[in-house]
Structures are given as C-alpha cells and as structure tokens.
Design an enzyme around this catalytic site. Structure first.
Site, short mmCIF file in Angstrom:
data_model
loop_
_atom_site.label_atom_id
_atom_site.label_comp_id
_atom_site.label_asym_id
_atom_site.label_seq_id
_atom_site.Cartn_x
_atom_site.Cartn_y
_atom_site.Cartn_z
CB THR A 72 84.57 0.36 7.99
OG1 THR A 72 85.85 0.29 7.37
CG2 THR A 72 84.18 -1.02 8.44
N GLY A 111 91.90 -0.51 3.54
CA GLY A 111 93.21 -1.08 3.22
C GLY A 111 93.55 -0.87 1.75
CD GLU A 364 86.56 -10.53 6.52
OE1 GLU A 364 85.56 -11.23 6.36
OE2 GLU A 364 87.14 -9.94 5.59
#
Lengths: 619, 619
Positions: A72, A111, A364
């Site tokens: 992203t 992350g 997701e």
C-alpha cells in the site's frame, strides 16, 4: 516462537498462532508480517530458485533478515494496479531502479518497516523499455543488517500512533532511484530476461490463490476473538447483580437472568458458533483449492474446474471476511457495553480488543469492496445460471431460481418453523430474490447503455445487499451442516444454538423475508417470540458453552472474565497493582495554582466551624 | 475557562463548552464533573442556605475547592437505590458517619477523585435511628486543600487506564467511619433534624428534574460529534481517488462519486441534521419543563400538568439519549472505516473520537436501560390512552390508535411517497402497532399472574423495539418540523436531506413497515431505490453542508478533514512531526540478538555478490 516454528508441524504451529493472536494481536501481526506476508509473497511470486536463494539468505531462519510487505501507498490502497512506485529496468546495468515518483507513492502502513525490517517485498509498476507491464513484486534491501543504517536512496519513518496494534512498527518508505539486481524481481509468473524481453503468464488468475490465505484465516479468527469477548461478558453477567426482583427478598437479579440481557448476548454467542464452523469449512475449501491449483498447469483438462473453484473461494472468502469481521467487531462492542461502566476500563480487555480488531475490517481488502466483489460474483453466477450453466455448490441455489422465486413457507403449525430445513429454505428463497433483483438491475443498466464496470457501480447497493444475505445464508448452512452430524446431548444443545442463530438472522432481516413473502407477518411475529424463547434456552447452557471454548484466565486476561467468578476482588487488585497510590502527579504544578489563586487564607478547621453556625441559623 | 465562566452569559458559556467538548472531550469532562455534576448536585439537592454556604466556601470559584460526584460503586451502577455506602446519623455528636461496608460499596469511576477533588457529593443510604430512608446526597471533604493529603478515614486510588477520556482522573474511594456535620447532608428534599426526626418530601418525582440535564445535553452532543466525524470523512472522500473509471483516461474516481460511498455517508449526514434539530427541540422542552418545575409547589392546581411534562421529558430524553449516542458511535465508526487504512491512524482523529465517545452509551444511564424506561412509558401511555386520557404531544398518536391500526399507505403514484406527510403517517402507524403489541404483551403477562415489574421484564424486548421505532419517529418529526419552517434554497436543500433521512430509516426498519402492511413490497422497493437517488442528490450538496457546520481546522484536528483539501501533505507533515526519524529504539536490545544469533558472519556486500552468481546459474 522461532523454536516452535522450526520444531512443530505446520498445523500445530498454526494452532499456536491462533492462541497467540488472541493473547497479543500486536505480536501476532509482527510475526505475520514476516512469515505470512513477506514469505507468502516469496512463495507465491518467486521461482523455486529464487525461493531457495532467499531462504538461504536467512528469510526463513531470520538470520540477518527480517522481511516486510510493501504494497500500500499513501494515496493507494485497494487499487493495487494503481500503485505509483516504479521499477524501471536498466538494461545497461542489468538492474531495476525502484523509485517513488510522488508523495502519494510513498509506501505507507508497511508493518515492520519502521524499525525491524532488513528487506521489503515491494510492489511496483514494472517498466521495461518504456513500456508498463503492471504491478509486480521486487525484493528490495532496506537496511544494513549489522548497523540497521538505511541503505542509499532508502528513506523510512514511523507512521506513529494507531487506534490499536501498536505492537507492530508500521512505517513509510520512499525510494530514490534505488538499484537492485534483476534477479530481485520475483519471476514465477512474469519474467524479464537479461535483454529486456518480458514474458507474461497466460493465466493471470492462477497467481491470486495465495493472496486469499489472509482473508480465509480471518473468518475463523473472527470466531476466535468473539469467543474471547463473549467469555468475558457472559461470565460477568453470571456474577453481576442489578436491581432487586420483587420476589427475592432484596437480593439483586443476575444480569444473565434478564430477558433483555439474554437478548444482547445469546444471539452473538450463536453467531460465534456459526463463524467457527464456517471458518473450519472455509479453511478446508481453501486448502483443497490450493492443492488443486498448485498442481494445475495450462492445458490441463480439469483447468476450468480449478478456475471455477478459485472463483468461488475468492468471492466466498471475500464476503465472509467482510461480514465475519464486521460481526466480530460489533460483538466486541456489544460485549463491552454489556459490561456497563466496567467495560470502559482498560483492564476489562474489551476496549483494546476493539481497538486491535478494528483494522481487520480494512486490511486484506476493505470490507465494503470485498462485499461488492462477492456481489459481482453473485450477479455473474446468476447470469450464467440463466444460460444453463451448473454452478458451484455455494451458489448452487441459483440453478433452482424457477422453483425458489415466489415460494412461500408452507408449514401447517407455526412451531414447524423451528426447523433447519424451513430456515434453510427461507434463506434460499430470499437470496434467490435479492440476487435476481441485483442481476436484473445490472442488466437494466447495460440496456441503458452503461458499460459493464459502470453498470456494476450503479447497482452496488443491490450487490452489497445480495452479498450480505448470501453470507448469512452461507453461515447458517455451514452451522446447520455441522450440527446435523452430531448426536446425543451435544446435538440437542447445539441444535438450539443453531436454531437461535437462524431465527435471529431472519428477525434481523425481517424486511427481506416479508418483502419476498416467504414468511407472513404472523410467522415473523412467531419468529420474534421464538428468538426470546431460544435466548432463554441458550442462557441455561451459556456458561458451559463458554467454558467449552476452554480459554485460560491467562488468555482472557480480564478480571471480569475470570473462570472462578471472583470478579470484584481480581478487578480491584488489578487496578491497585497497575496504579499504586501515592503522590499527586500534578498537584503542585496545576491544581495548587488554580485553587489557591485567591487571597482568602482561612484554614480548614475554621471553615468547618463556619458551616455549623450557618446551619444553626437556618434551622 | 474560569474567566469565561465568570464573565459570560450562561448561554454563551454553554456554546463555548459545546466547542470545547468537540476539541478535548477529556478536559470537558474534567470541567463538567465539577460544574455539571457536583454543582448540579448542590443545586438540585441543597437548601438555598446550604447552596450559599458551599458557594461561599469556594465551590463556584474553585477557591480551595474542587468537587466530584460520588454516586456509582464497584458493584452498583444503574441501580441507585441499591447503593451500599451508608450515612448513619449519630445523634450524640450531631454528625453523619459515612462508611463503605463492603468491597462492592467502593465508590468507583468517580471523575476527579483520583487526583483533583477536595470534596465529593456522596450518595449513600441514609440511616437514622436504625431505619433506612434510601439514597441521599452528602458533601464529604476528601482532602486537605493545602497539602492534598487525604483526610482521616478516606482512602482513594486511581482506577487507571480507560478506553478513552484519559484527560479526567477517575478514582475509587473508600470511607472508614468518616464523620461529617449533619448540615453536610443536602436537605432540600429530605430533612433530618437535630433530634433525628426525618421529614421526607411528598412529591419525590419533583426532585428528579435536574438529573435529566446531562442526557438532554447528550442528544445535541451526539449531533455535534457526528458533524466532526462526517466533516473528516466527507472532505476526505472528496479528495481521495480510487480505481479508474473507464471513461476518464485513467484518472481515478473520487470516493464521493461512488454510489456505494454515498450510501455509506449521506444517510449519516442526514441523521446528523435530525439529531441537531432534535437536540435543539429537546433542550427547549427541558428548559420549559424546568422553569415550570422550579416554581411548582405541592397543592398547585397545574401540578398534574407539570408532572406529565416531567414524565414526558424524562422518558423522551431517555430514549433519545440512548439512540442518539448509539447513532453517533456508529457514525464515527462508519466514518473511520470510510477513510480506509488511514482511518486507523491516530492522526486522523476518528479512532480517539470513538474511544472518547464510547462511554456516552453507558454514563448518565446505560442505553439499554434507558430504552426500557421509554418503553415502559410508552406502554403506560398506551394503557392510559385506552382509558381515554389525553396524552402529551410526543405520544399523542396513541390517542388515535383506532384510526392508525391497520391504516395503509394510500398513494396513487409511487413518487407521492416522497413526502413528509406520508413518511410521518407511516411512522405513526408503525409506532402505534409496536406500542400496542408491547402493551398487549404486557397485559398478557399480568393476566398470567406476573406482578407489574416482572411483567415489564418479560416484555422488555418488545419495549426496546417500541422505544427504538418511537425514537426514529420522533427524530424524523423534529427534523421535518424544522424544515417546514424554512423557505427558498435552504428549504430545497434540507427538504432533500430530510426525505433521505425519512426513507433511510424506513428502509432500515422495512420489516416493521411490511409487517404492519403500511407499505407494500413494491412500495418498499421504491423506497430502496429512492434512497439511492436521494444519496446522489445529497452528495451534490455534501461539501457545502459540511462547510455549513463551520468547524475550524483547529477544532477538527485531522489532516484528512482539512478545509483546503490538501490532505496528503498535511498528513505526511503531521506524521513526520510526531515521529522524528532517528535511532531505532530496540535494535541493540532486541533485533540484533535475534537476527545475529547464528554463526554465519558473511558481510553484506558478499551476500549481494552471492545472488548475482546464483541468478546467473539459474538462467
């Protein structure tokens, strides 16, 4: 965890991770970013040679290696083909140049990137000889694993505080003409040769399977997290007393004995079982599909069947991921509110559970977008059914449209509604109607001259509605299938729970059942009353059902959900342990200047005397 | 704030506090605990002499004085008569002895108690000469205002971390035989004389008025907080683009132009206007009732009318507080999800807004219990109407049951449904049915031999359902009344918004409209389609409507909701400002031991060389 990973079977380790995710979702994410997303990206996109290379470099053993998954961007989430980061092939050096051309192309939410990762699986636009080939995946080193200094051209920061899951370090990444060897592009599907020839895969679809793993897991995970929330709320409700009933000599009534409190929690308990059974089924469906997919090759004679399975798994998991994570989030909040004021305390555990879980509705695949994907699949299945095609089992009812449309509930006694078959038929009838409506609306749009994509957008509300009802139908049927296989006491108890789930979902969607006239108003009224009765019946089994989840006090980590029921003592001890009594942190700095700003300096004892006199005068 | 309080009119200061509560809910609570709850307790329970005494002692000017409101206990929340703390009159010393007899009697959640308050308004069981007189209010000094040392017998701690609103120091308090002068009992209603004679008020009801202030405020507050959430989500949706539409040369479409995104936000925008208009109306109703109540005396000939007004205000505000705070909480979450991944960032402001607001569903009356209070009022109004009594305006439709039950929508064209009158009639018909059903169910319970309280418990789900629909009906009518008074462009715009609200609430409750056959299935289908159309129409006005809320960038405090629309630049700057790039906080301590645990110590450059060779071999 590494020890367990290296010494346990995959199944056992997965079970372990399920429990870890309940205890510490932030840590679970930290682990999942590397082993789920980064390694998953390698497994689904790398050639076997590349996979071996990165495993040998430490990707599996975490030897000088931690991976992150850089998909992203600041300006781009669900639209993966719209990512802006570029990977331009430089033939002279046989390298790719990874670059962030705009602010909105900054990799965002990554992350593990902020402080942990040495490497990233970067999704970027492949550009070869000036031509764009769409989004591909590249392994890009981020940091020197010895010093953790950023490598040249890599700029990284922490995206900072989040609603929850602060246990994982999400970061942003900008690349300034970062060069990587050509071999760092993962080339299982699309290949770029030394001379810049690009070979694209014929069956793009076959590359998507692994991406579904996350959402499939989240169906079961929604059930697991709901178990934890309900254990807390139901055990507390069995201890907490409030208001005296008139015939109990002043002893207050347990929350769990109030019909309204049963109404708040019992349907959610039933729904949790539905999600758990469906999660098991969904996982089995996924595993079987993947085993077929892994061995599938172009030209196989059963390839069409495999692709059908992939489509069904894709869209079913999309809808279930969305509705199960929504259900779970609402369940957590309902449980929190059902604990009254104490639900707002951090020590109860429900606040952080909400904050940690909330992201599941977005990551997701944004839930709304996923429901629309299922809606699109339902419309296309409907249209194929009209053309006589035999559909996959999950949408098989669309092959029976003719007999379902207009069918009404034909029970002679209202009590006969309390049956799996009637509920299942009702859901099929209603789903047939809403899918048909969405399909007709879609075809109207085409007739009005819209292209396919615009037509789908125009009927998106109908798609969402169809997807919602289809998913409820699906959940009920997986639950009922599982219960039908049982016997004895277990059957008796879970049958009641399953009937509650079925009738509760009908009550919640009464508009649809009345609109398509499967049920009459009188029958719906019976459903409403039956939900009351079933809540009362399930209440009698509520504590054993919750105990059957077998979550330890350690896993639950909430004084309100303690198995021994000694709620107040544990709660008070935890509050005192976490907040030792002592100095006032801001008395001298803030309170004192505020309340002593006036000149009047009478001492406290004199004030007390003052009141006594005044009171005397008053009387 | 003290300066403003002392120099502004009450109305102006209230407006100021409305804005403060949007900017910093924790601070607002800190202020409200003293001026709203503590001073409010004095105003409604103290004699005028006592009021003057405490004001002179500093309660109004915060001179060596900060008050807190000690009602709830560890084991007791909504059931105020069930509080365990005792206040026993000791005639010998002319004192009350305040005592915490059990762990569950510990005062809990007391805002301001942990570190700020010098005095508490303590609710305790009045015991005189061995007889219990129920819960009364006593002022109990907690700390020496000079040193902030706890006074003898007072034990206080911090209840610690909460879901949100950490700006207020909630504490727990235990009293061990703490003695206070008799005059510290607030004796406006119940009086205890020097010799222990207890005089109780004849009209207990008249003492409740002031307690309604909080919940009345929360109706408007739900509207205000929703304004802030929607400003963020709608402005962001007007900037964020996602997926290319087929006819736009690759430029991605604004979120706000997607029909599904309009469906997510426009009904909530309409609902916000409904809550705002209703909040204004509710406040006026409350103020008028209080002015009548303040001047009411036993024996007044209009006393019955005043008591009717009090009952209506009590129950209407109960239902509206519940449904408006629930609506607002859902709105915040929907707005957060509508911002996609960025909604999960703390800097977007929606996460903390949810966490701060969530408590509003519990405090000042747990929402479920409040809905049941409204449900009880609806049933008793229904029964009074059957006996021919003329009801208050808010439930006046129950006087027309005969003509409402069974009435169907009589429009000749479907388009005629798009009318305030049809929507209002539909809501009246549906509400008449559900209240009648709840009433009949209640009477059935009585006939089966249940006492009144048990009968009410048994039909609590029907009470809740009736209260829910009644509140939607009420909100729509207040909105429509306000719009009817407008003209010109303002009328045209808000009429559309109001129609959207009306039809959206019908769609959401389609089950009821079909069950009682006000609408046919075809008409409901028309309602569904009209909601799509109205969402599109309101979308065209969405930015001006949001701008009309006139919330400054400072008040909104979210880069996604910036008025200038420069979302990404502000967001990135805020993230960088809040998270300076620099050292890795746990590299040496945690990451290094993890990834350098193995003996292999090749340096990084060699690894890069390794891949190149391997890649060459592979090709």
């Amino acid at each position: 965890m590494l020890h367990h990973l290296q010494n346990e079977s995959v199944d056992q380790f997965k079970k372990r991770m399920e429990i870890v995710s309940l205890i510490d979702p932030g840590f679970w994410t930290r682990f999942g970013v590397h082993y789920g997303l980064f390694v998953g990206a390698l497994q689904s996109n790398a050639t076997s040679g590349q996979l071996g290379y990165w495993f040998e470099k430490g990707a599996l053993s975490l030897n000088k290696f931690i991976g992150c998954f850089a998909m992203t961007e600041l300006g781009h989430g669900s639209n993966v083909p719209g990512l802006e980061t570029t990977a331009t092939f430089d033939e002279a050096s046989d390298q790719f140049v990874i670059h962030t051309p705009t602010l909105t192309a900054t990799k965002w939410w990554i992350g593990g990137a902020a402080h942990s990762a040495t490497h990233a699986a970067v999704f970027a636009q492949l550009i070869v000889k000036g031509k764009r080939y769409g989004t591909k995946c590249f392994v890009v080193p981020l940091r020197d694993p010895k010093t953790y200094n950023l490598l040249p051209g890599v700029n990284i920061g922490d995206i900072g505080k989040k609603m929850g899951r602060d246990g994982i370090d999400n970061g942003w990444i900008q690349f300034t003409h970062v060069r990587i060897p050509r071999g760092y592009m993962l080339q299982k599907h699309t290949k770029v040769s030394r001379t810049g020839d690009v070979k694209e895969p014929k069956l793009q679809q076959l590359t998507y399977g692994a991406l579904l793993q996350g959402r499939v897991t989240m169906v079961a995970d929604s059930g697991h997290v709901s178990k934890k929330a309900l254990t807390i709320a139901i055990r507390y409700a069995a201890v907490r007393r409030q208001f005296a009933s008139s015939n109990a000599n002043g002893v207050e009534t347990k929350l769990l004995d109030y019909p309204i409190h049963q109404r708040r929690l019992m349907p959610l308990l039933a729904q949790t079982f539905a999600m758990l059974f469906t999660g098991t089924e969904m996982t089995a469906m996924y595993n079987y599909m993947m085993s077929r997919l892994d061995s599938a090759k172009e030209g196989d004679k059963d390839l069409d069947e495999v692709i059908e399975m992939l489509k069904e798994t894709h869209s079913t998991s999309a809808g279930l991921k969305a509705f199960c994570t929504w259900n779970c989030l609402s369940t957590i909040e309902a449980c929190r509110q059902a604990c009254g004021g104490h639900g707002y305390s951090a020590y109860t555990g429900l606040a952080s559970m909400y904050q940690d879980f909330a992201v599941q509705c977005t990551w997701e695949g944004d839930n709304t977008i996923l429901t629309l994907q299922l809606g699109r699949y339902l419309i296309s299945s409907y249209r194929e059914a009209l053309k006589g095609k035999k559909l996959s089992p999950g949408v098989g009812y669309l092959n029976n449209l003719h007999s379902l449309i207009g069918r009404r509930c034909k029970v002679s006694n209202l009590d006969d509604i309390l049956s799996f078959d009637v509920i299942a038929e009702g859901w099929q009838v209603v789903c047939a109607h809403v899918v048909k409506n969405a399909g007709s609306e879609f075809e109207e749009c085409l007739k009005r001259g819209l292209n396919v994509d615009d037509a789908y957008e125009q009927c998106s509300q109908s798609r969402l509605y169809a997807a919602k009802l289809h998913s409820f139908n699906y959940l009920f049927n997986r639950f009922a299938d599982a219960v039908r296989k049982l016997s004895g006491n277990l059957y008796a108890v879970l049958k009641t729970v399953c009937l509650l789930y079925g009738l509760y979902t009908i009550e919640e969607n009464a508009g649809a059942f009345l609109q398509y006239e499967y049920f009459t108003p009188a029958q719906i009224e019976f459903v409403r009353m039956s939900v009351n009765d079933l809540c009362r019946q399930v209440r009698d089994q509520a504590i054993p059902l919750v105990d059957s989840f077998n979550l330890s006090d350690y896993a639950i980590n909430s004084p309100l959900g303690r198995k021994d029921g000694n709620v107040y003592v544990h709660y008070f001890e935890q509050v005192k342990r976490s907040n030792p009594q002592g100095e006032h942190p801001y008395f001298d700095r803030l309170i004192k200047p505020l309340i002593h700003k006036q000149s009047n300096e009478d001492d406290y004892e004199e004030e007390l005397a003052g009141l006594e006199e005044e009171e005397e005068e008053e009387e």
